[in-house]
Design a protein around this motif. Structure first.
Motif, PDB file in Angstrom:
ATOM      1  N   THR A 186       0.822  -1.206   0.000  1.00 57.74           N
ATOM      2  CA  THR A 186       0.000   0.000   0.000  1.00 57.74           C
ATOM      3  C   THR A 186       0.861   1.263   0.000  1.00 57.74           C
ATOM      4  OG1 THR A 186      -1.704  -1.160   1.260  1.00 57.74           O
ATOM      5  CG2 THR A 186      -1.832   1.240   1.212  1.00 57.74           C
ATOM      6  N   PRO A 187       0.688   2.140  -0.984  1.00 52.65           N
ATOM      7  CA  PRO A 187       1.500   3.361  -1.042  1.00 52.65           C
ATOM      8  C   PRO A 187       1.352   4.209   0.225  1.00 52.65           C
ATOM      9  CG  PRO A 187       0.328   3.028  -3.103  1.00 52.65           C
ATOM     10  CD  PRO A 187      -0.226   2.031  -2.137  1.00 52.65           C
ATOM     11  N   GLY A 188       2.468   4.676   0.721  1.00 53.62           N
ATOM     12  CA  GLY A 188       2.463   5.565   1.868  1.00 53.62           C
ATOM     13  C   GLY A 188       2.319   4.891   3.215  1.00 53.62           C
ATOM     14  N   ALA A 189       2.072   3.580   3.218  1.00 51.02           N
ATOM     15  CA  ALA A 189       1.818   2.892   4.482  1.00 51.02           C
ATOM     16  C   ALA A 189       3.092   2.659   5.290  1.00 51.02           C
ATOM     17  CB  ALA A 189       1.119   1.561   4.214  1.00 51.02           C
ATOM     18  N   ASN A 190       4.235   2.844   4.664  1.00 50.94           N
ATOM     19  CA  ASN A 190       5.495   2.608   5.365  1.00 50.94           C
ATOM     20  C   ASN A 190       6.415   3.832   5.293  1.00 50.94           C
ATOM     21  OD1 ASN A 190       7.208   0.938   6.908  1.00 50.94           O
ATOM     22  ND2 ASN A 190       8.327   0.294   5.080  1.00 50.94           N
ATOM     23  N   GLY A 191       5.789   5.021   5.304  1.00 47.26           N
ATOM     24  CA  GLY A 191       6.570   6.254   5.257  1.00 47.26           C
ATOM     25  C   GLY A 191       6.770   6.772   3.850  1.00 47.26           C
ATOM     26  N   GLY A 192       7.637   7.746   3.740  1.00 47.83           N
ATOM     27  CA  GLY A 192       7.858   8.396   2.460  1.00 47.83           C
ATOM     28  C   GLY A 192       6.769   9.422   2.183  1.00 47.83           C
ATOM     29  N   SER A 193       6.930  10.147   1.104  1.00 49.84           N
ATOM     30  CA  SER A 193       5.952  11.177   0.741  1.00 49.84           C
ATOM     31  C   SER A 193       6.125  11.560  -0.715  1.00 49.84           C
ATOM     32  CB  SER A 193       6.123  12.416   1.629  1.00 49.84           C
ATOM     33  OG  SER A 193       7.415  12.982   1.438  1.00 49.84           O
ATOM     34  N   LEU A 194       5.103  12.183  -1.260  1.00 50.59           N
ATOM     35  CA  LEU A 194       5.178  12.732  -2.609  1.00 50.59           C
ATOM     36  C   LEU A 194       5.269  14.250  -2.501  1.00 50.59           C
ATOM     37  CD1 LEU A 194       2.462  10.660  -4.538  1.00 50.59           C
ATOM     38  CD2 LEU A 194       4.912  10.203  -4.302  1.00 50.59           C
ATOM     39  N   PRO A 195       6.150  14.867  -3.261  1.00 51.95           N
ATOM     40  CA  PRO A 195       6.240  16.335  -3.227  1.00 51.95           C
ATOM     41  C   PRO A 195       5.042  16.948  -3.922  1.00 51.95           C
ATOM     42  CG  PRO A 195       7.598  15.496  -4.984  1.00 51.95           C
ATOM     43  CD  PRO A 195       7.064  14.283  -4.253  1.00 51.95           C
ATOM     44  N   ASP A 196       4.735  18.188  -3.599  1.00 52.18           N
ATOM     45  CA  ASP A 196       3.754  18.915  -4.394  1.00 52.18           C
ATOM     46  C   ASP A 196       4.501  19.847  -5.348  1.00 52.18           C
ATOM     47  OD1 ASP A 196       4.533  21.146  -2.908  1.00 52.18           O
ATOM     48  OD2 ASP A 196       2.825  20.996  -1.540  1.00 52.18           O
ATOM     49  N   GLN A 197       3.771  20.549  -6.179  1.00 52.78           N
ATOM     50  CA  GLN A 197       4.424  21.361  -7.203  1.00 52.78           C
ATOM     51  C   GLN A 197       5.265  22.474  -6.600  1.00 52.78           C
ATOM     52  OE1 GLN A 197       4.494  20.592 -10.488  1.00 52.78           O
ATOM     53  NE2 GLN A 197       6.035  22.209 -10.605  1.00 52.78           N
TER      54      GLN A 197
END
Length: 296
Positions: A186-197
């Motif tokens: 599952t995306p994001g379930a173990n940390g990390g992040s997506l940047p915004d613009q």
């Protein structure tokens, strides 16, 4: 306007204006090529000329060599014929072609061999390998991505690797073929992040290469790998998940956008500049126009 005019008849009446994706699809169906931005072309041409060897003594400094201008035009034309597109603009047939090419390369063993190169940390292609690795990160992965694209094009000549604009598209592109043994949790379930613009805009505003590549790697690359959660989050194994290439096509696209407004480049010399296991150098990887591809 005459009632039998076929131009107006081709357009629907009423409804909302098309968004960017719909307009690109329309243009593609009409056979319309992406429009050239004169300012962007001028910048790329200036970069091309600046990279030429020093002119002979006494040569007119304002006169562009005919051969250099011709070479640039040929390279520009080639790059416009090899366009990497946002994966959201691909139709089902294009997605199928990409996945079929991946499966064929995987079945031949060539894909696994190329993916395994990333497990060899002696290539020093990340900042975790020290200052040299930080300088090599972008050119090394530009070459790596091109090697994969060339591998796929050996079987499907017109194919290009699409990119995942994760700052504006917060869904993992799970339509991409998932090889056996590749895990996608599952995306994001173990940390990390997506940047915004806004994060990307901040990166593009950095004037010097080293701060730019350092923050790009940590804020708009490492965190994305981790957010994806699975094989792609493992530094050694990440390329075995083909989503890796869409992620890195976007990293490469961001670098190309930065290059349009800044003249900085990796400070690499001697053996450090050779992007092993290949023979190309960091200088060879500076221009995507020279390399023969572009981004939509």
């Amino acid at each position: 306007m005459p009632a039998n005019d076929q131009t107006t008849a081709a357009f629907p009446v009423g409804g909302r204006f098309p968004d960017r994706t719909e307009l690109l699809r329309l243009q593609d169906s009409w056979g319309v090529s992406p429009l050239l931005d004169p300012e962007v072309v001028a910048v790329r041409f200036d970069r091309h000329i600046a990279a030429l060897p020093p002119r002979p003594a006494g040569a007119d400094p304002g006169l562009v060599p005919v051969g250099a201008a011709r070479e640039f035009v040929v390279q520009l034309a080639a790059s416009l014929a090899r366009v990497r597109a946002d994966h959201r603009t691909l139709d089902s047939a294009a997605k199928d072609r990409f996945n079929e090419a991946l499966q064929a390369a995987h079945a031949s063993g060539a894909y696994g061999k190329l993916a395994a190169a990333h497990a060899d940390m002696s290539h020093r292609m990340h900042s975790m390998s020290g200052p040299i690795g930080a300088q090599r990160f972008l050119p090394w992965h530009r070459r790596y991505l091109l090697e994969l694209e060339n591998l796929l094009r050996a079987g499907t000549p017109t194919l290009t690797v699409p990119y995942w604009d994760y700052a504006n598209d917060h869904a993992r592109p799970d339509w991409v073929w998932q090889p056996p043994q590749v895990v996608r949790d599952t995306p994001g379930a173990n940390g990390g992040s997506l940047p915004d613009q806004s994060v990307i805009d901040g990166l593009l505003a950095r004037s010097r290469y080293t701060p730019f590549t350092s923050h790009l790697e940590t804020d708009a690359h490492n965190q994305v790998h981790n957010w994806c959660n699975g094989t792609i989050s493992d530094i050694m194994a990440s390329p075995h998940d083909p989503i890796f290439w869409l992620l890195h096509a976007n990293v490469d696209r961001i670098w190309d956008r930065w290059q349009l407004n800044h003249s900085g480049h990796p400070s690499l010399t001697g053996k450090d500049a050779t992007l092993d296991p290949w023979t190309s150098t960091a200088t060879d990887e500076r221009s995507i126009t020279t390399l023969g591809y572009s981004y939509a």
